[in-house]
Design an enzyme around this catalytic site. Structure first.
Site, mmCIF file in Angstrom:
data_model
loop_
_atom_site.group_PDB
_atom_site.id
_atom_site.type_symbol
_atom_site.label_atom_id
_atom_site.label_comp_id
_atom_site.label_asym_id
_atom_site.label_seq_id
_atom_site.Cartn_x
_atom_site.Cartn_y
_atom_site.Cartn_z
ATOM 1 N N GLY A 250 -23.822 -28.150 -26.570
ATOM 2 C CA GLY A 250 -25.103 -28.070 -27.271
ATOM 3 C C GLY A 250 -24.909 -28.008 -28.763
ATOM 4 O O GLY A 250 -23.958 -28.601 -29.298
ATOM 5 N N SER A 251 -25.782 -27.239 -29.418
ATOM 6 C CA SER A 251 -25.780 -27.219 -30.883
ATOM 7 C C SER A 251 -24.659 -26.350 -31.432
ATOM 8 O O SER A 251 -24.152 -25.452 -30.751
ATOM 9 C CB SER A 251 -27.121 -26.686 -31.383
ATOM 10 O OG SER A 251 -27.267 -25.339 -30.988
ATOM 11 N N GLY B 127 -25.867 -22.673 -31.497
ATOM 12 C CA GLY B 127 -25.812 -22.025 -30.182
ATOM 13 C C GLY B 127 -24.374 -21.726 -29.776
ATOM 14 O O GLY B 127 -24.051 -20.599 -29.383
ATOM 15 N N GLU C 158 -18.602 -27.286 -26.706
ATOM 16 C CA GLU C 158 -18.534 -28.648 -27.261
ATOM 17 C C GLU C 158 -19.820 -28.810 -28.050
ATOM 18 O O GLU C 158 -20.906 -28.700 -27.488
ATOM 19 C CB GLU C 158 -18.408 -29.620 -26.078
ATOM 20 C CG GLU C 158 -18.055 -31.023 -26.470
ATOM 21 C CD GLU C 158 -19.244 -31.897 -26.325
ATOM 22 O OE1 GLU C 158 -19.859 -32.175 -27.381
ATOM 23 O OE2 GLU C 158 -19.567 -32.299 -25.197
ATOM 24 N N CYS D 123 -23.464 -36.752 -27.882
ATOM 25 C CA CYS D 123 -22.606 -36.053 -28.851
ATOM 26 C C CYS D 123 -21.645 -37.025 -29.519
ATOM 27 O O CYS D 123 -21.056 -36.707 -30.545
ATOM 28 C CB CYS D 123 -21.858 -34.913 -28.188
ATOM 29 S SG CYS D 123 -21.207 -35.328 -26.592
ATOM 30 N N GLU E 10 -24.960 -33.008 -38.570
ATOM 31 C CA GLU E 10 -25.389 -33.898 -37.500
ATOM 32 C C GLU E 10 -26.913 -34.011 -37.476
ATOM 33 O O GLU E 10 -27.613 -33.004 -37.595
ATOM 34 C CB GLU E 10 -24.910 -33.332 -36.150
ATOM 35 C CG GLU E 10 -25.301 -34.180 -34.955
ATOM 36 C CD GLU E 10 -24.957 -33.514 -33.614
ATOM 37 O OE1 GLU E 10 -24.927 -32.270 -33.529
ATOM 38 O OE2 GLU E 10 -24.739 -34.255 -32.644
HETATM 39 P P1 NAP Z 1 -28.906 -25.414 -28.027
HETATM 40 O O1 NAP Z 1 -29.901 -24.899 -28.971
HETATM 41 O O2 NAP Z 1 -27.499 -25.392 -28.453
HETATM 42 O O3 NAP Z 1 -29.047 -24.626 -26.675
HETATM 43 C C1 NAP Z 1 -28.183 -24.852 -25.578
HETATM 44 C C2 NAP Z 1 -28.220 -23.654 -24.701
HETATM 45 O O4 NAP Z 1 -27.646 -22.548 -25.369
HETATM 46 C C3 NAP Z 1 -29.630 -23.298 -24.359
HETATM 47 O O5 NAP Z 1 -29.685 -23.062 -22.985
HETATM 48 C C4 NAP Z 1 -29.909 -22.075 -25.175
HETATM 49 O O6 NAP Z 1 -30.632 -21.142 -24.450
HETATM 50 C C5 NAP Z 1 -28.548 -21.477 -25.446
HETATM 51 N N1 NAP Z 1 -28.476 -20.879 -26.757
HETATM 52 C C6 NAP Z 1 -28.754 -21.465 -27.943
HETATM 53 N N2 NAP Z 1 -28.565 -20.613 -28.946
HETATM 54 C C7 NAP Z 1 -28.155 -19.454 -28.384
HETATM 55 C C8 NAP Z 1 -27.827 -18.176 -28.906
HETATM 56 N N3 NAP Z 1 -27.873 -17.903 -30.201
HETATM 57 N N4 NAP Z 1 -27.471 -17.215 -28.045
HETATM 58 C C9 NAP Z 1 -27.449 -17.470 -26.723
HETATM 59 N N5 NAP Z 1 -27.766 -18.644 -26.170
HETATM 60 C C10 NAP Z 1 -28.123 -19.620 -26.993
HETATM 61 O O7 NAP Z 1 -29.220 -26.879 -27.601
HETATM 62 P P2 NAP Z 1 -30.541 -27.499 -27.001
HETATM 63 O O8 NAP Z 1 -31.675 -26.555 -26.961
HETATM 64 O O9 NAP Z 1 -30.101 -28.069 -25.724
HETATM 65 O O10 NAP Z 1 -30.830 -28.626 -28.044
HETATM 66 C C11 NAP Z 1 -31.148 -28.288 -29.370
HETATM 67 C C12 NAP Z 1 -30.267 -29.039 -30.333
HETATM 68 O O11 NAP Z 1 -28.880 -28.937 -29.968
HETATM 69 C C13 NAP Z 1 -30.515 -30.522 -30.363
HETATM 70 O O12 NAP Z 1 -31.582 -30.895 -31.166
HETATM 71 C C14 NAP Z 1 -29.202 -31.032 -30.897
HETATM 72 O O13 NAP Z 1 -29.146 -30.970 -32.278
HETATM 73 C C15 NAP Z 1 -28.189 -30.093 -30.349
HETATM 74 N N6 NAP Z 1 -27.436 -30.658 -29.215
HETATM 75 C C16 NAP Z 1 -26.243 -31.231 -29.487
HETATM 76 C C17 NAP Z 1 -25.506 -31.762 -28.464
HETATM 77 C C18 NAP Z 1 -24.184 -32.380 -28.730
HETATM 78 O O14 NAP Z 1 -23.604 -32.863 -27.787
HETATM 79 N N7 NAP Z 1 -23.693 -32.383 -29.918
HETATM 80 C C19 NAP Z 1 -25.963 -31.716 -27.163
HETATM 81 C C20 NAP Z 1 -27.194 -31.114 -26.906
HETATM 82 C C21 NAP Z 1 -27.901 -30.583 -27.955
HETATM 83 P P3 NAP Z 1 -32.210 -21.278 -24.260
HETATM 84 O O15 NAP Z 1 -32.512 -22.713 -24.130
HETATM 85 O O16 NAP Z 1 -32.445 -20.514 -23.024
HETATM 86 O O17 NAP Z 1 -32.821 -20.724 -25.488
#
Ligand code: NAP
Length: 528
Positions: free
Chosen positions: A240-241, A244, A264, A301, A392
């Site tokens: 993910g991000s 996160g 990742e 990604c 990104e």
């Molecule tokens: P995300 O914000 O990274 O969240 C992924 C997971 O991690 C979610 O289930 C989220 O929980 C959890 N999470 C996020 N921040 C956290 C924290 N501070 N503490 C604990 N858990 C946390 O990604 P997303 O919601 O799937 O997508 C948002 C952004 O992430 C996208 O716009 C993109 O920029 C990026 N992304 C990047 C990739 C890549 O491969 N580079 C892939 C996917 C997404 P909850 O959802 O339950 O809040």
């Protein structure tokens, strides 16, 4: 059938008070099912069951684990059209993508099934005793890889199947002998529950202990935080991000017992268009990259977010062709309003930086949640000075950097943050003339591509899907391919242990017939 409940081991449960629904970005409406977020009690129960299950599961043979993984694949296939329908409804992705991602998910499970059935992956290494060695006798030492314990897997928003509930992290952790607790992604909780039901069925049919797998719903970050902080959890997998992944990594490091977090995260996947390639093939690469940048609405990604070239009429020609080619691609739907919200915000942040020129931005009306593809350009000197430009932008976006010289191009590359991939587009004597560019790029990436595109990650033994931070939290490992199993194990040594009490992998007779290192020689022979 979707119930909206959590799988706490084999049992469906919903004692929590927080509920949520998923969202169909294509219709711009909420989906019908209501999901119940896992309560504190359910989180404790899932971890307690996983901890208990580990006692038995870690000793399951490769053949038994293989049968379990193959059964999961069969049960997922048996979900049929319902799974595909819910996948599309919750992600806005087309049916063809749902089908291909399912195929990839099944293939990953089948690959790990084959790996653990064969068994040599445990890297058994034996040094037999030399009791007569002077001045100190040498003991008998036998080493192999053993599982870490319960693993928490965070489902990824952009791969509801292949990097989520039964995706690569789960398949590799189960193959290693680790129970898995999935923190389901709230954007595709229904897809997650269906896949979880398949895993539970497979566990029951193949005699796996209750708690070998649990699936917990969440609408916010609290469930994930509680899992990562739980003392009985021994490792974490995340896609993910950067924000996160880094938050979870820091959380895990602050525990009394720190644990590894294999995250990742973001990558802008630099592509270098070398001068001869720019001169001879700019039209071809413009067409190819217009497709790669917009593939899956840019939600990969490995999306090529940064293209580097040396200022010239050839590079101008490439930019102009890329601009016209990318406009031929019809705008498509993003995964969720929150994702398109981030896309628009981040795109605007980069586009409004000093010195940035927006050369293409699809205009005209688009449907709600559909993304307009965008290409911007900037001078190399401006890019070097402004770290905001290195971020990104998750979506159909790319930036072409016009460098003054090849030296400046190299300077930019060696100062980039860690990346999943780097690509070299070269013709004629480009490679021979610019070795420092190629060498510089190698230090910043996990995979380097020649005359191709970074999108499309082959699942195979030779793949590296990882890279220096912040592409991943540990560049020594890959998240894709058979070697990804190594994230969930540790080396363990037996000294002077009685043969009959050793695991089969280390016994003199080599009953598993696996390849081992015995006194420095790779062999499948028995000892003595
Ligand atoms: P995300 O914000 O990274 O969240 C992924 C997971 O991690 C979610 O289930 C989220 O929980 C959890 N999470 C996020 N921040 C956290 C924290 N501070 N503490 C604990 N858990 C946390 O990604 P997303 O919601 O799937 O997508 C948002 C952004 O992430 C996208 O716009 C993109 O920029 C990026 N992304 C990047 C990739 C890549 O491969 N580079 C892939 C996917 C997404 P909850 O959802 O339950 O809040």
């Amino acid at each position: 059938m979707i119930t909206g409940k959590n799988y706490i081991g084999n049992l469906l449960s919903s004692v929590g008070e927080i509920t949520f629904t998923t969202f169909n970005p294509k219709t711009n409406l909420s989906n019908n099912h209501t999901f119940v977020e896992a309560s504190t009690v359910e989180i404790q129960e899932a971890v307690a069951l996983a901890t208990k299950a580990f006692d038995t599961y870690k000793n399951k043979s490769g053949v038994e684990k293989s049968a379990f993984l193959l059964q999961i694949a069969s049960e997922i296939e048996a979900l049929g059209d319902e799974l595909l329908h819910v996948y599309c409804e919750e992600s806005g992705l087309p049916l063809a993508r749902a089908i291909s991602e399912r195929t990839r998910t099944l293939f990953q499970l089948q690959t790990f099934a084959k790996l653990v059935k064969e068994g040599s992956w445990v890297a058994a290494t034996i040094e037999t005793a030399q009791p007569d060695r002077k001045p100190i006798p040498k003991p008998d030492l036998r080493k192999m890889l053993v599982p870490l314990g319960p693993v928490v897997v965070f489902g990824a928003s952009n791969f509801p199947l292949a990097y989520s509930t039964a995706g690569g992290d789960t398949a590799s952790a189960l193959a290693a002998g680790c129970p898995v607790i999935v923190k389901s992604h709230p954007m595709h909780a229904g897809t997650g529950e269906l896949v979880a039901s398949a895993i539970i069925k497979a566990a029951e049919k193949t005699g796996m202990p209750n708690g070998v797998f649990s699936n917990l719903n969440s609408s916010g970050i609290q469930v994930g935080i509680a899992l990562v902080e739980h003392p009985q959890v021994k490792a974490v997998g995340f896609t993910g991000s950067l924000s996160g992944g880094r938050a979870l990594y820091d959380l895990a490091a602050k525990r009394d017992e720190p644990i590894p977090v294999f995250a990742e995260m973001g990558s802008i996947n630099p592509v270098v268009l070398l001068p001869t390639a720019a001169r001879t093939s700019s039209e071809k690469w413009a067409q190819v990259y217009a497709q790669s940048i917009t593939l899956g609405t840019g939600q990969f990604c490995t999306n090529p977010g940064l293209i580097l070239g040396v200022k010239s009429a050839d590079l101008d020609e490439f930019i102009s062709k890329l601009s016209s080619e990318i406009l031929k691609v019809a705008p498509s739907c993003m995964l969720h309003p929150a994702i398109i919200g981030n896309y628009e915000k981040n795109k605007e942040t980069l586009s409004s930086q000093q010195g940035v020129k927006v050369v293409t931005s699809a205009s005209g009306a688009v449907k709600e949640n559909y993304a307009r593809q965008t290409v911007i350009t900037v001078l190399g000197s401006t890019f070097l000075k402004n770290p905001t430009l290195h971020q990104e932008v998750f979506g159909p976006f790319s930036m072409v950097v016009q460098c003054d010289t090849v030296d400046e191009l190299r300077e930019i590359i060696v100062h980039l943050e860690g990346q999943l991939t780097g690509t070299i587009l070269a013709e004629g004597d480009d490679l021979k003339k610019y070795p420092a560019v190629v060498e510089g790029l190698k230090t910043r990436v996990g995979r380097i591509i020649f005359n191709g595109v970074p999108t499309g990650v082959e699942v195979c033994d030779a793949m590296v899907h990882g890279g220096p931070y912040p592409a991943s939290t540990d560049s020594r490992f890959t998240a894709v391919g058979a070697a990804s199993i190594k994230r969930w194990v540790r080396p363990f040594s037996y000294q002077n242990w009685p043969n009959s009490w050793l695991p089969d992998a280390l016994k003199n007779e080599n009953p598993l017939g696996i390849a081992r290192f015995v006194n420095g020689e790779r062999t499948t022979k028995s000892i003595g």
